[in-house]
Structures are given as C-alpha cells and as structure tokens.
Design a protein around this motif. Structure first.
Motif, PDB file in Angstrom:
ATOM      1  N   MET A   1       0.845  -1.182   0.000  1.00 48.19           N
ATOM      2  CA  MET A   1       0.000   0.000   0.000  1.00 48.19           C
ATOM      3  C   MET A   1       0.887   1.240   0.000  1.00 48.19           C
ATOM      4  O   MET A   1       1.905   1.298   0.673  1.00 48.19           O
ATOM      5  CB  MET A   1      -0.887  -0.041   1.245  1.00 48.19           C
ATOM      6  CG  MET A   1      -1.760   1.144   1.446  1.00 48.19           C
ATOM      7  SD  MET A   1      -3.439   0.591   1.690  1.00 48.19           S
ATOM      8  CE  MET A   1      -4.319   2.046   1.336  1.00 48.19           C
ATOM      9  N   SER A   2       0.497   2.261  -0.726  1.00 49.76           N
ATOM     10  CA  SER A   2       1.264   3.506  -0.732  1.00 49.76           C
ATOM     11  C   SER A   2       0.396   4.657  -0.229  1.00 49.76           C
ATOM     12  O   SER A   2      -0.825   4.632  -0.342  1.00 49.76           O
ATOM     13  CB  SER A   2       1.807   3.808  -2.122  1.00 49.76           C
ATOM     14  OG  SER A   2       0.763   4.060  -3.026  1.00 49.76           O
ATOM     15  N   TYR A   3       1.085   5.647   0.338  1.00 47.88           N
ATOM     16  CA  TYR A   3       0.411   6.772   0.972  1.00 47.88           C
ATOM     17  C   TYR A   3       1.025   8.088   0.503  1.00 47.88           C
ATOM     18  O   TYR A   3       2.206   8.153   0.177  1.00 47.88           O
ATOM     19  CB  TYR A   3       0.562   6.708   2.497  1.00 47.88           C
ATOM     20  CG  TYR A   3       0.185   5.390   3.109  1.00 47.88           C
ATOM     21  CD1 TYR A   3      -1.143   5.079   3.376  1.00 47.88           C
ATOM     22  CD2 TYR A   3       1.163   4.453   3.439  1.00 47.88           C
ATOM     23  CE1 TYR A   3      -1.487   3.870   3.965  1.00 47.88           C
ATOM     24  CE2 TYR A   3       0.825   3.244   4.023  1.00 47.88           C
ATOM     25  CZ  TYR A   3      -0.496   2.957   4.278  1.00 47.88           C
ATOM     26  OH  TYR A   3      -0.843   1.763   4.844  1.00 47.88           O
ATOM     27  N   THR A   4       0.217   9.131   0.569  1.00 47.76           N
ATOM     28  CA  THR A   4       0.723  10.479   0.317  1.00 47.76           C
ATOM     29  C   THR A   4       1.292  11.026   1.621  1.00 47.76           C
ATOM     30  O   THR A   4       1.034  10.483   2.703  1.00 47.76           O
ATOM     31  CB  THR A   4      -0.397  11.421  -0.155  1.00 47.76           C
ATOM     32  OG1 THR A   4      -1.334  11.594   0.919  1.00 47.76           O
ATOM     33  CG2 THR A   4      -1.106  10.878  -1.392  1.00 47.76           C
ATOM     34  N   ILE A   5       2.000  12.117   1.528  1.00 51.64           N
ATOM     35  CA  ILE A   5       2.571  12.723   2.731  1.00 51.64           C
ATOM     36  C   ILE A   5       1.470  13.176   3.693  1.00 51.64           C
ATOM     37  O   ILE A   5       1.606  13.054   4.903  1.00 51.64           O
ATOM     38  CB  ILE A   5       3.549  13.871   2.385  1.00 51.64           C
ATOM     39  CG1 ILE A   5       4.402  14.205   3.608  1.00 51.64           C
ATOM     40  CG2 ILE A   5       2.808  15.074   1.817  1.00 51.64           C
ATOM     41  CD1 ILE A   5       5.615  15.058   3.287  1.00 51.64           C
ATOM     42  N   ARG A   6       0.374  13.645   3.157  1.00 55.52           N
ATOM     43  CA  ARG A   6      -0.740  14.063   4.008  1.00 55.52           C
ATOM     44  C   ARG A   6      -1.348  12.875   4.754  1.00 55.52           C
ATOM     45  O   ARG A   6      -1.641  12.957   5.948  1.00 55.52           O
ATOM     46  CB  ARG A   6      -1.808  14.770   3.171  1.00 55.52           C
ATOM     47  CG  ARG A   6      -2.925  15.385   4.008  1.00 55.52           C
ATOM     48  CD  ARG A   6      -3.811  16.217   3.160  1.00 55.52           C
ATOM     49  NE  ARG A   6      -2.955  17.198   2.483  1.00 55.52           N
ATOM     50  CZ  ARG A   6      -3.228  18.474   2.364  1.00 55.52           C
ATOM     51  NH1 ARG A   6      -4.352  18.934   2.841  1.00 55.52           N
ATOM     52  NH2 ARG A   6      -2.416  19.289   1.759  1.00 55.52           N
ATOM     53  N   GLU A   7      -1.519  11.762   4.043  1.00 54.65           N
ATOM     54  CA  GLU A   7      -2.055  10.558   4.684  1.00 54.65           C
ATOM     55  C   GLU A   7      -1.109  10.063   5.778  1.00 54.65           C
ATOM     56  O   GLU A   7      -1.552   9.696   6.871  1.00 54.65           O
ATOM     57  CB  GLU A   7      -2.275   9.457   3.642  1.00 54.65           C
ATOM     58  CG  GLU A   7      -3.393   9.743   2.671  1.00 54.65           C
ATOM     59  CD  GLU A   7      -3.430   8.776   1.500  1.00 54.65           C
ATOM     60  OE1 GLU A   7      -4.549   8.508   1.013  1.00 54.65           O
ATOM     61  OE2 GLU A   7      -2.366   8.297   1.064  1.00 54.65           O
ATOM     62  N   VAL A   8       0.174  10.076   5.476  1.00 53.07           N
ATOM     63  CA  VAL A   8       1.170   9.648   6.461  1.00 53.07           C
ATOM     64  C   VAL A   8       1.127  10.554   7.679  1.00 53.07           C
ATOM     65  O   VAL A   8       1.152  10.091   8.820  1.00 53.07           O
ATOM     66  CB  VAL A   8       2.581   9.630   5.831  1.00 53.07           C
ATOM     67  CG1 VAL A   8       3.638   9.416   6.894  1.00 53.07           C
ATOM     68  CG2 VAL A   8       2.672   8.570   4.763  1.00 53.07           C
ATOM     69  N   SER A   9       1.059  11.845   7.439  1.00 57.84           N
ATOM     70  CA  SER A   9       1.016  12.818   8.523  1.00 57.84           C
ATOM     71  C   SER A   9      -0.145  12.519   9.470  1.00 57.84           C
ATOM     72  O   SER A   9       0.017  12.543  10.692  1.00 57.84           O
ATOM     73  CB  SER A   9       0.894  14.222   7.950  1.00 57.84           C
ATOM     74  OG  SER A   9       0.725  15.170   8.967  1.00 57.84           O
ATOM     75  N   GLN A  10      -1.298  12.222   8.909  1.00 56.50           N
ATOM     76  CA  GLN A  10      -2.469  11.926   9.728  1.00 56.50           C
ATOM     77  C   GLN A  10      -2.333  10.581  10.443  1.00 56.50           C
ATOM     78  O   GLN A  10      -2.724  10.454  11.597  1.00 56.50           O
ATOM     79  CB  GLN A  10      -3.730  11.954   8.861  1.00 56.50           C
ATOM     80  CG  GLN A  10      -4.054  13.340   8.373  1.00 56.50           C
ATOM     81  CD  GLN A  10      -5.163  13.365   7.328  1.00 56.50           C
ATOM     82  OE1 GLN A  10      -5.532  12.337   6.763  1.00 56.50           O
ATOM     83  NE2 GLN A  10      -5.676  14.560   7.057  1.00 56.50           N
ATOM     84  N   LYS A  11      -1.771   9.601   9.770  1.00 57.67           N
ATOM     85  CA  LYS A  11      -1.637   8.265  10.364  1.00 57.67           C
ATOM     86  C   LYS A  11      -0.678   8.257  11.556  1.00 57.67           C
ATOM     87  O   LYS A  11      -0.937   7.586  12.545  1.00 57.67           O
ATOM     88  CB  LYS A  11      -1.144   7.261   9.326  1.00 57.67           C
ATOM     89  CG  LYS A  11      -2.190   6.751   8.388  1.00 57.67           C
ATOM     90  CD  LYS A  11      -1.568   5.703   7.464  1.00 57.67           C
ATOM     91  CE  LYS A  11      -2.589   5.001   6.637  1.00 57.67           C
ATOM     92  NZ  LYS A  11      -3.509   4.162   7.388  1.00 57.67           N
ATOM     93  N   VAL A  12       0.440   8.959  11.427  1.00 61.91           N
ATOM     94  CA  VAL A  12       1.470   8.888  12.473  1.00 61.91           C
ATOM     95  C   VAL A  12       1.514  10.135  13.348  1.00 61.91           C
ATOM     96  O   VAL A  12       2.349  10.238  14.244  1.00 61.91           O
ATOM     97  CB  VAL A  12       2.868   8.593  11.889  1.00 61.91           C
ATOM     98  CG1 VAL A  12       2.894   7.234  11.213  1.00 61.91           C
ATOM     99  CG2 VAL A  12       3.319   9.675  10.945  1.00 61.91           C
ATOM    100  N   ASN A  13       0.635  11.085  13.070  1.00 65.88           N
ATOM    101  CA  ASN A  13       0.540  12.315  13.856  1.00 65.88           C
ATOM    102  C   ASN A  13       1.867  13.080  13.903  1.00 65.88           C
ATOM    103  O   ASN A  13       2.332  13.485  14.973  1.00 65.88           O
ATOM    104  CB  ASN A  13       0.029  12.020  15.264  1.00 65.88           C
ATOM    105  CG  ASN A  13      -0.495  13.266  15.943  1.00 65.88           C
ATOM    106  OD1 ASN A  13      -0.963  14.189  15.285  1.00 65.88           O
ATOM    107  ND2 ASN A  13      -0.406  13.310  17.257  1.00 65.88           N
ATOM    108  N   VAL A  14       2.464  13.224  12.736  1.00 65.42           N
ATOM    109  CA  VAL A  14       3.683  14.001  12.559  1.00 65.42           C
ATOM    110  C   VAL A  14       3.400  14.985  11.430  1.00 65.42           C
ATOM    111  O   VAL A  14       2.825  14.598  10.411  1.00 65.42           O
ATOM    112  CB  VAL A  14       4.890  13.091  12.209  1.00 65.42           C
ATOM    113  CG1 VAL A  14       6.130  13.907  11.899  1.00 65.42           C
ATOM    114  CG2 VAL A  14       5.161  12.105  13.341  1.00 65.42           C
ATOM    115  N   SER A  15       3.789  16.228  11.599  1.00 60.29           N
ATOM    116  CA  SER A  15       3.483  17.238  10.586  1.00 60.29           C
ATOM    117  C   SER A  15       4.160  16.916   9.255  1.00 60.29           C
ATOM    118  O   SER A  15       5.228  16.281   9.221  1.00 60.29           O
ATOM    119  CB  SER A  15       3.917  18.631  11.056  1.00 60.29           C
ATOM    120  OG  SER A  15       5.328  18.748  11.007  1.00 60.29           O
ATOM    121  N   THR A  16       3.539  17.357   8.171  1.00 63.38           N
ATOM    122  CA  THR A  16       4.148  17.169   6.855  1.00 63.38           C
ATOM    123  C   THR A  16       5.488  17.891   6.798  1.00 63.38           C
ATOM    124  O   THR A  16       6.429  17.404   6.171  1.00 63.38           O
ATOM    125  CB  THR A  16       3.231  17.670   5.727  1.00 63.38           C
ATOM    126  OG1 THR A  16       2.926  19.047   5.938  1.00 63.38           O
ATOM    127  CG2 THR A  16       1.936  16.870   5.664  1.00 63.38           C
TER     128      THR A  16
END
Length: 140
Positions: A1-16
């Motif tokens: 599965m691949s994610y965008t930076i925004r999706e990653v930011s939300q998943k791991v609670n780290v700012s873009t």
C-alpha cells in the motif's frame, strides 16, 4: 500500500513539514518518489517516521538519529551499537518521565489546594511548597 505525505502525517501524527525535514536530512532512507517527484510512502516508511519522531520527541539530536539510521542500514553487524543507543535513550527518557511525574504531583497538589480554597475550606497561601523548591533546585 502507498500513501501520500498528508495521509502519512495523519496516520502517524507528525506534521508534513517534519516528515519533509526528516527526509531531506537523510533520516528516512526508504522513501521513494513518483514520476512527479512527489514522495511516496509505504508501511516501512511509516515505521521509520514513527521511530525518528519518537527519538526526536525524547530529546535525541538529529546527528545521533542520523548515526542510528546509518547503523541500521549497515545491517546485523551494528546491532550491538544500536542496542547501546536505545538503552541510553531509554534511560534518558525514563529520567525525563520521572521529572514530569514530580511536576505532575506538584500541579495536582496545587489543583487540590485551589479546589479547597474555592470551597472555602482552606485559606489561599502563595508560598511555594517545599516540593516545588526541591524540583526547581534539581532542574535549574
């Protein structure tokens, strides 16, 4: 599965911004780019981000994190040094947690004090407690 930076930011609670910063400084070694040069993340990248963010949040310097990442990339022969790094970070984090617990005890004592003052059960005093003096003597 691949994610965008925004999706990653939300998943791991780290700012873009932080994710880009970590990537630009070589702390996220597995991130790929798409045909438009946008970062593309997978589950392994999410794990790297979580580790780097955790180490930063617990006070590890970027240089030391970079060294840790480089050791990880070298493989099994660096496990002993990586273990030592994590033990050291664990000790530092436990010391930080103990200080936070001391601060929390004092704040809780003050909350109880002001609750009693509001209920007219106790006079309001402005003298800092002995515990406060002891905490600040250690830290500052």
């Amino acid at each position: 599965m691949s994610y965008t930076i925004r999706e990653v930011s939300q998943k791991v609670n780290v700012s873009t911004y932080s994710i880009r910063y970590y990537d630009d400084h070589g702390l996220l070694p597995t991130i790929k780019r798409d045909e438009n040069n946008n970062r593309v993340f997978d589950d392994v990248d999410l794990e790297w981000i979580e580790v780097v963010a955790c180490l930063r949040a617990t006070g590890m310097s970027l240089a030391k994190i970079k060294h840790y990442v480089e050791l990880c990339l070298k493989g099994k022969e660096t496990v002993r040094e990586r273990y030592r790094i994590m033990i050291e970070q664990q000790r530092e984090t436990m010391a930080q947690a103990e200080k936070i617990q001391a601060h929390l005890r004092l704040i809780t004592k003050k909350v109880d004090h002001y609750a009693n003052v509001l209920l007219d059960q106790k006079p309001d005093t402005l003298m800092p407690s002995k515990e406060l003096k002891k905490i600040y003597a250690q830290d500052y």
